[in-house]
Structures are given as structure tokens and as C-alpha cells.
Design an enzyme around this catalytic site. Structure first.
Site, short mmCIF file in Angstrom:
data_model
loop_
_atom_site.label_atom_id
_atom_site.label_comp_id
_atom_site.label_asym_id
_atom_site.label_seq_id
_atom_site.Cartn_x
_atom_site.Cartn_y
_atom_site.Cartn_z
N ARG A 96 0.82 -1.22 0.00
CA ARG A 96 0.00 0.00 0.00
C ARG A 96 0.85 1.27 0.00
O ARG A 96 0.46 2.29 -0.57
CB ARG A 96 -0.94 -0.01 1.21
CG ARG A 96 -2.00 1.10 1.20
CD ARG A 96 -3.01 0.87 2.31
NE ARG A 96 -4.09 1.85 2.36
CZ ARG A 96 -4.37 2.62 3.40
NH1 ARG A 96 -3.64 2.52 4.50
NH2 ARG A 96 -5.38 3.46 3.38
N ALA B 53 -6.86 7.83 0.41
CA ALA B 53 -6.66 6.40 0.22
C ALA B 53 -7.69 5.75 1.14
O ALA B 53 -7.64 5.94 2.36
CB ALA B 53 -5.25 6.00 0.62
N SER B 54 -8.63 5.02 0.57
CA SER B 54 -9.74 4.49 1.36
C SER B 54 -9.26 3.51 2.42
O SER B 54 -8.17 2.94 2.32
CB SER B 54 -10.74 3.79 0.44
OG SER B 54 -11.07 4.62 -0.64
N GLN B 55 -10.11 3.30 3.43
CA GLN B 55 -9.78 2.37 4.51
C GLN B 55 -9.65 0.96 3.93
O GLN B 55 -10.57 0.47 3.25
CB GLN B 55 -10.92 2.41 5.53
CG GLN B 55 -10.67 1.58 6.75
CD GLN B 55 -11.82 1.71 7.75
OE1 GLN B 55 -12.88 2.22 7.41
NE2 GLN B 55 -11.58 1.26 8.96
N PRO B 56 -8.55 0.28 4.20
CA PRO B 56 -8.34 -1.04 3.58
C PRO B 56 -9.49 -2.03 3.78
O PRO B 56 -9.85 -2.77 2.86
CB PRO B 56 -7.05 -1.54 4.24
CG PRO B 56 -6.29 -0.28 4.52
CD PRO B 56 -7.33 0.72 4.92
#
Ligand SMILES: C[S@@+](CC[C@H](N)C(=O)[O-])C[C@H]1O[C@@H](n2cnc3c(N)ncnc32)[C@H](O)[C@@H]1O
Length: 402
Positions: A39, A102-105
Site C-alpha cells: 500500500r 486512500a480508502s480504509q483497507p
């Protein structure tokens, strides 16, 4: 370079274990795709974080030299990656509003699994941002099957570069993802990683019959849900909420800026009345009433404030950002609650009417509702598309409202 003692492989594996433990990542093929995509390769330098020193809602940049940057790269958090459309609003370089992230995984994993892809399927992603999600799709389906579109030219370029540096070459388009991507359809799946108040019909049109559109959908009143819509032969897509999906709005559908108090004219002439409806029922987060009121009353937002004196009292504020507002004061044990309304609309009356309809249906939970999207707009229904919820325009009308 990671800081001393920071093992990227270990951190990535720990993150994936966490996603598996909480049930966000259940499919081995998706786990394999996540394992292929570090990431941190997709996070810009800097990312943005709350200004802990002043705790005033503004954000400060945090660069790659800071251990915070690395720790958060492999934590299950959404990370702001752009503020104020790339021009930080603070005179001191601080930022006010997150305009890309960056979206929450765990949410990324849930949404990717919700897509129900099969090998060889073609997917359109709306909202490239960092490129992380497009990399995951490429790892799972092959980059030749992935198209991603980003409205912000700087972000599109950043995403494209991060993808290429990490070894992925999906088609990255810079443009408005609410419109068709020229020459790219049909897709088997459309995945929006940005929330819609009005679901663009282009997403349905670009999906083959039997294909799926997965998108966060909502309004300013109720919690945003994740919708999975199946595209029918008639060109209409229908489906239900399958979870939560707090996301930023499509750029052209953004809400008015500012706090609730910026939208309430305290000096406006007030109409006073009383209600026996407990305002909290209408505002219960993620409840069926909240969903129904949000779906039925156009242009409505809310703010709920609990007294800090242990009295159990609270006030629900409703406002429409166009000059109308209402407040209801709940007092424990009272037979009825004081209502104030101002502006051209009677917002409490509108909300109470919607609540009455919801009660008359037996107080259905959010999962019993569904949404259909056609060329005319969207329509919300209860249990089946043939039972549309009434709107101010009438029970059968498609709605284009924001
Ligand atoms: C939450 S971010 C997406 C996260 C991304 N998928 C990732 O993996 O990092 C939402 C993005 O949607 C973009 N966006 C907003 N409106 C858009 C539109 N109309 N068309 C395309 N992209 C849009 C924003 O600029 C923002 O970068």
C-alpha cells in the site's frame, strides 16, 4: 525507504490477517491480490493528518520521513491524500477539507468482494485517486480488464505514475466519471469509490445486462450505504443496501461547506409548535427511520446535540442549506417536545410526515429498502421495486434530487 526496523512484508501480512479476522477479506484470490500490492507505494508524500497540536479541524501535511506515514500505510485507516482540491486553504499551509483519500483497507476489501468478480471480467472504477484500488483490481483480473477514471488531472497523473511504478498498467482516464468513458463500455462491473447522491445513469448504461454496479449512495441526512445494483435487460438497475460506505461525494454533487450553524439564520422569524414524536427516532444512525426520512425529504441535513449536564436532553436540528431550518428539543419525561421552524419550508413537518409513513409500514429496517436507477433518475422502494416510497412529487416519480 522505510524507517529502521519497519518490515513492509510483515506489516502487509499483518494488515491482511486483520482484514481476514474482521471478515472484510474472505476470498483467497482477493487475499493473493492484496499480497501483491504494497500500500505504501500508492501513498503520496505528504499525506494529511488532523492537526493534533491545535485540534481545530484543520489538517497538516505528514511526509514520508515521519514514522506516522509508514505506520498508517499499513493500518486500517482511510488517509487524506489531498486537501482543498490541491490548494491548502490555510494561510499557514494547513488544509481544511479532504478532497481525495486512500480508502480504509477494510472498506476497500469489502467493496471489492461485493463486486463478485469472476476471472476475465472487465471493471470500471470511478475515482482513481492513489491508484491502490486499481492496482488490486489489476492484480486480481489483469490490468487489461481494468479501466479507472479520475476527475482531478493532478491526481489522475499521480495515480497513473504510482500504478506504473508498481508494475500495473490499467487504463487510467482523466475525466468526469459521472459521464461515459468514450469507447470503453461494456463492463461487467462498475465500482464507484466515491459516493453519489444521484447515481449517474452512465454507470448503468456502461454495464452489460446482468452486470453489477457497486456504489456508496446517500444524502446529507442519513448514513451513506453501499448499494449493489444489478442491471436488467430493460436498462434499469436495481438493488439493496449491503452495508455502510462513508465516502466523499462525487465532485459535482458535493454538499454545501460549513457547519450546521453556518446554515441556520438564528434571527429569522420562527414558527413554534409541539410534537409527540421522539426526534431521536428520526435521527437514529443507520436506522430505518433515518433512511426513510433521508430518502423522502429532499435537501435535508441534520445535527444532533446532547446536553452535557446529565439531564438527557437533546436538540435535533434540521436544515436545508437554502434558508429553512427546524429544531426540536427533547426533554425526558415530557409529553411533547418544542418545535421551531423557520424559512419557506416546514422541515420538521416534512420529516414527521415521512416518519409517519415509515411507522405505517411497520417501522421497516434499512435492509428492506432498495433503489432502482433508470434514465429518468433513481427511485427508492420498500421490499420490491413495485412499492416505491412516496416523495413530495408523488409515489411513482423518479427523483433527480440531490
Ligand atoms: C476516496 S477517493 C478514491 C480512492 C481510490 N479508489 C484509491 O484507491 O485510492 C475518491 C476520488 O474520487 C474522485 N472523484 C470525485 N468526483 C469524481 C468524478 N466525477 N469522476 C471521477 N473521479 C471523481 C476524487 O477526486 C477522489 O480522488
Amino acid at each position: 525507504m522505510p524507517p529502521p526496523g519497519f518490515d513492509v512484508d510483515e506489516r502487509l501480512a499483518a494488515l491482511l490477517d486483520h482484514l481476514q479476522e474482521i471478515g472484510a477479506l474472505t476470498d483467497e484470490r482477493w487475499r493473493a491480490a492484496f499480497a501483491e500490492v504494497p500500500r505504501h507505494l500508492f501513498l503520496p508524500d505528504p499525506i494529511w493528518a488532523d492537526d493534533g497540536a491545535r485540534d481545530d479541524g484543520w489538517m497538516v501535511p505528514v511526509g514520508r520521513q515521519d514514522p506516522y506515514w509508514w505506520e498508517n500505510a499499513y493500518a486500517d485507516f482511510a488517509l487524506p491524500t489531498q486537501v482543498d482540491d490541491g490548494a491548502p486553504a490555510g494561510a499557514d499551509g494547513r488544509g481544511r477539507y479532504t478532497t481525495s483519500s486512500a480508502s480504509q483497507p477494510s472498506l476497500v476489501a469489502l467493496m471489492l468482494e461485493a463486486l463478485q468478480v469472476e476471472d476475465g471480467m472487465r471493471v470500471l472504477e470511478i475515482g482513481t485517486a492513489t491508484g491502490y484500488n486499481a492496482a488490486l483490481l489489476s492484480a486480481r483480473l489483469g490490468a487489461e480488464n481494468v479501466t479507472t477514471i479520475e476527475v482531478d488531472p493532478h491526481l489522475a497523473e499521480q495515480g497513473r505514475a504510482a500504478l506504473a511504478d508498481a508494475g500495473f498498467k490499467p487504463t487510467v482516464v482523466c475525466g468526469d466519471g459521472a459521464l461515459d468513458v468514450p469507447g470503453a463500455a461494456p463492463f461487467d462491473r462498475v465500482l464507484a469509490t466515491v459516493a453519489a447522491k444521484r447515481i449517474p445513469y452512465a454507470w448503468v448504461e456502461q454495464t452489460r445486462p446482468g452486470g453489477l454496479v457497486v456504489t456508496p449512495w446517500g444524502n446529507d441526512y442519513a448514513a451513506t450505504v453501499l448499494l449493489r445494483l444489478e442491471v436488467g435487460q430493460d436498462g434499469t438497475a436495481s438493488g439493496r443496501p449491503i452495508g455502510e460506505a462513508p465516502f466523499m461525494w462525487l465532485r459535482e454533487q458535493r454538499s454545501a461547506k460549513g457547519a450546521w450553524s453556518d446554515h441556520v439564520d438564528f434571527d429569522a422569524p420562527v414558527r413554534r409548535s409541539a410534537t409527540q414524536v421522539d426526534p431521536q427516532v428520526l435521527a437514529e444512525p443507520c436506522g430505518g427511520a433515518e433512511f426513510a426520512v433521508g430518502a423522502m425529504v429532499p435537501h435535508l441535513a441534520k445535527a444532533l446535540f446532547h446536553a452535557r449536564d446529565g439531564s438527557g436532553e437533546y436538540t435535533l436540528w434540521l436544515y436545508d442549506t437554502r434558508g429553512s431550518w427546524a429544531s426540536v428539543d427533547f426533554v425526558p419525561g415530557a409529553a411533547e417536545y418544542a418545535v421551531e421552524q423557520a424559512g419557506s419550508r416546514h422541515l420538521w413537518d416534512e420529516a414527521e410526515t415521512a416518519h409517519r409513513w415509515w411507522e405505517a409500514q411497520g417501522g421497516p429496517g434499512r435492509e428492506r429498502f432498495g433503489v432502482s436507477v433508470g434514465p429518468e433518475g433513481h427511485r427508492v422502494w420498500l421490499d420490491e421495486p413495485a412499492r416505491p416510497v412516496p416523495t413530495p412529487q408523488g409515489p411513482r416519480t423518479w427523483s433527480h434530487r440531490s
